[in-house]
Design a protein around this motif. Sequence first.
Motif, mmCIF file in Angstrom:
data_model
loop_
_atom_site.group_PDB
_atom_site.id
_atom_site.type_symbol
_atom_site.label_atom_id
_atom_site.label_comp_id
_atom_site.label_asym_id
_atom_site.label_seq_id
_atom_site.Cartn_x
_atom_site.Cartn_y
_atom_site.Cartn_z
ATOM 1 N N GLN A 182 0.943 -1.245 -0.156
ATOM 2 C CA GLN A 182 -0.168 -0.133 0.137
ATOM 3 C C GLN A 182 0.863 1.259 0.092
ATOM 4 O O GLN A 182 1.219 1.747 -0.954
ATOM 5 C CB GLN A 182 -1.099 -0.079 1.075
ATOM 6 N N LYS A 183 1.279 1.820 1.128
ATOM 7 C CA LYS A 183 1.943 2.945 1.197
ATOM 8 C C LYS A 183 3.553 2.372 1.471
ATOM 9 O O LYS A 183 3.795 1.508 2.546
ATOM 10 C CB LYS A 183 1.555 3.804 2.257
ATOM 11 N N LEU A 184 4.622 3.142 1.096
ATOM 12 C CA LEU A 184 5.855 3.088 1.622
ATOM 13 C C LEU A 184 6.144 4.478 2.204
ATOM 14 O O LEU A 184 6.064 5.537 1.702
ATOM 15 C CB LEU A 184 7.101 3.157 0.433
ATOM 16 N N VAL A 185 6.351 4.315 3.533
ATOM 17 C CA VAL A 185 6.359 5.285 4.470
ATOM 18 C C VAL A 185 7.751 5.581 4.914
ATOM 19 O O VAL A 185 8.684 4.720 5.368
ATOM 20 C CB VAL A 185 5.673 4.991 5.948
ATOM 21 N N VAL A 186 8.247 7.129 4.421
ATOM 22 C CA VAL A 186 9.418 7.492 4.590
ATOM 23 C C VAL A 186 9.511 8.165 6.138
ATOM 24 O O VAL A 186 8.676 8.964 6.491
ATOM 25 C CB VAL A 186 9.807 8.779 3.832
ATOM 26 N N LYS A 302 2.992 3.650 14.367
ATOM 27 C CA LYS A 302 2.005 3.479 15.289
ATOM 28 C C LYS A 302 1.246 4.874 14.989
ATOM 29 O O LYS A 302 0.027 4.808 15.068
ATOM 30 C CB LYS A 302 2.472 3.777 16.616
ATOM 31 N N LYS A 303 1.891 5.899 14.360
ATOM 32 C CA LYS A 303 1.130 7.207 14.343
ATOM 33 C C LYS A 303 0.297 7.097 13.285
ATOM 34 O O LYS A 303 -1.048 7.401 13.209
ATOM 35 C CB LYS A 303 2.242 8.403 14.261
ATOM 36 N N LEU A 304 0.669 6.862 12.201
ATOM 37 C CA LEU A 304 -0.057 6.537 10.809
ATOM 38 C C LEU A 304 -0.972 5.440 10.955
ATOM 39 O O LEU A 304 -2.211 5.779 10.124
ATOM 40 C CB LEU A 304 0.810 6.404 9.536
ATOM 41 N N GLN A 305 -0.997 4.508 11.716
ATOM 42 C CA GLN A 305 -2.013 3.519 11.814
ATOM 43 C C GLN A 305 -3.156 4.238 12.734
ATOM 44 O O GLN A 305 -4.180 3.838 12.295
ATOM 45 C CB GLN A 305 -1.427 2.167 12.744
ATOM 46 N N LYS A 306 -2.711 4.886 13.714
ATOM 47 C CA LYS A 306 -3.805 5.741 14.480
ATOM 48 C C LYS A 306 -4.489 6.702 13.651
ATOM 49 O O LYS A 306 -5.880 6.826 13.913
ATOM 50 C CB LYS A 306 -3.166 6.531 15.589
ATOM 51 N N GLU A 307 -3.715 7.383 12.743
ATOM 52 C CA GLU A 307 -4.554 8.326 11.664
ATOM 53 C C GLU A 307 -5.080 7.551 10.748
ATOM 54 O O GLU A 307 -5.551 8.408 9.593
ATOM 55 C CB GLU A 307 -3.457 9.285 11.353
ATOM 56 N N ASN A 308 -5.201 6.330 10.482
ATOM 57 C CA ASN A 308 -5.708 5.730 9.588
ATOM 58 C C ASN A 308 -5.224 5.821 8.085
ATOM 59 O O ASN A 308 -5.835 5.740 7.132
ATOM 60 C CB ASN A 308 -7.412 5.622 9.507
ATOM 61 N N ILE A 309 -4.025 6.341 8.077
ATOM 62 C CA ILE A 309 -3.257 6.391 6.693
ATOM 63 C C ILE A 309 -2.560 5.209 6.358
ATOM 64 O O ILE A 309 -2.697 4.747 5.108
ATOM 65 C CB ILE A 309 -2.048 7.535 6.810
ATOM 66 N N ILE A 310 -2.295 4.353 7.237
ATOM 67 C CA ILE A 310 -1.841 2.855 6.823
ATOM 68 C C ILE A 310 -2.878 2.026 7.595
ATOM 69 O O ILE A 310 -3.134 2.169 8.659
ATOM 70 C CB ILE A 310 -0.327 2.858 6.965
#
Length: 394
Positions: A182-186, A302-310
């Motif tokens: 899905q996303k590659l997170v930098v 953790k942060k991006l999971q919480k924000e539903n981005i990933i």
Amino acid sequence: LYSGPTRAFKDMALQPFGALLSHFAAQKKQTYLILAATSGDTGPATLESFANKPYIKVICLYPDGGTSDIQRLQMTTQNASNCKVIGIKGNFDDAQSALKNLLNDKDFITNLHAQGIYLSAANSVNIGRIVFQIIYHFWAYFSLLKNAQITFGEKISIVVPSGNFGNILGAFFAKKMGLPLQKLVVASNVNNILSDFIHSGVYDVSSRVLLRSKSPAMDILKSSNVERVLYALFGAKRTRQLMESLQTKGAYSLNQDELALLQDDFSALYCDDTQCLQSMTEVIKKGFVLDPHSAIAYYGAKKLQKENIIDKSVFLATAEWSKFAPSVWEALQEAYSLQDVYSDEKNAIKDICEHTSAVLPQAISTLFNKPITQKDVVAISVIRSCIMQWIEQS
Ligand SMILES: *Cc1c(COP(=O)(O)O)cnc(C)c1O
């Protein structure tokens, strides 16, 4: 990814890369000079891979004072006669620029050819590094499948603590090869030029100075592999335009369509030293010891999971705690409200092992007893002559 001989993910690519390169060099009976510029982990991994290999000589440039004690000792105690380690008075960007200049220096190359020596590089400017960095992203996906944590074809995200963009470039190529990502997170530190770029489409070195952080392997502004993503997404002509703008103006900007295309594949965020330490403390309390780079990826996931981005995601742990004991020690103090006073890296390591389940590998514990054989620290202007002198003597 840090279970190799030098305890950072760089081993994953440099071990096979070193074996293949020296094999082919021996087959062709041609000597190669391998240049490596390091922010702390590439150097040890390159030396470990190429030490005493036939038909290979290694030059390793590291920023003096810019690495941890362990990282420095991994280089300065190297005693193989085909390896030369040089500390430079400058930061990693200076070391990498010096390396790129040498790779393009016609005089230098001609001079080497006259002595039967060919030039190559161990940094991720060498595509040979990236090739091996594709593989473990597939492995991560298949491991989740095997453990029935995902179903076949389900997309996952990968969170990568990034500096020179080589690790995440491997993930990008894996995605282009068909791996359901899905996303590659930098994940960046305070030198957040990459996360700014993914958000705004503007890559601007001119307005920044390099800051020192607790995750020094990511203290980079001239991130080498971004160019390869631009090339893959926008083609050769546009990439040249953007790179020329970077050369002349110290900056470039994507247009809206290009930015949208980039954001199809990438997300980004950054994390300062305080948040990084907090994440390490949080994980220590759960019984696991992360190094500061891996902690930034953990924070990001953790942060991006919480924000539903990933959604489901894998975060990459790029170094063992043992390479960054001073920061880990700080997190430990916080986790257990310890009163000990910090004395040195050696004692910090001892404290960490006493208070956690972490075990120090022998390759690290023996470093303190090895003699220092590589003592040169030089100004940037004399790197080239220093190398030529060593080549002529060796
Ligand atoms: C090299 C390194 C990074 C950055 O990887 P890039 O491929 O340069 O983005 C992150 N963490 C650690 C521990 C490293 O050694």
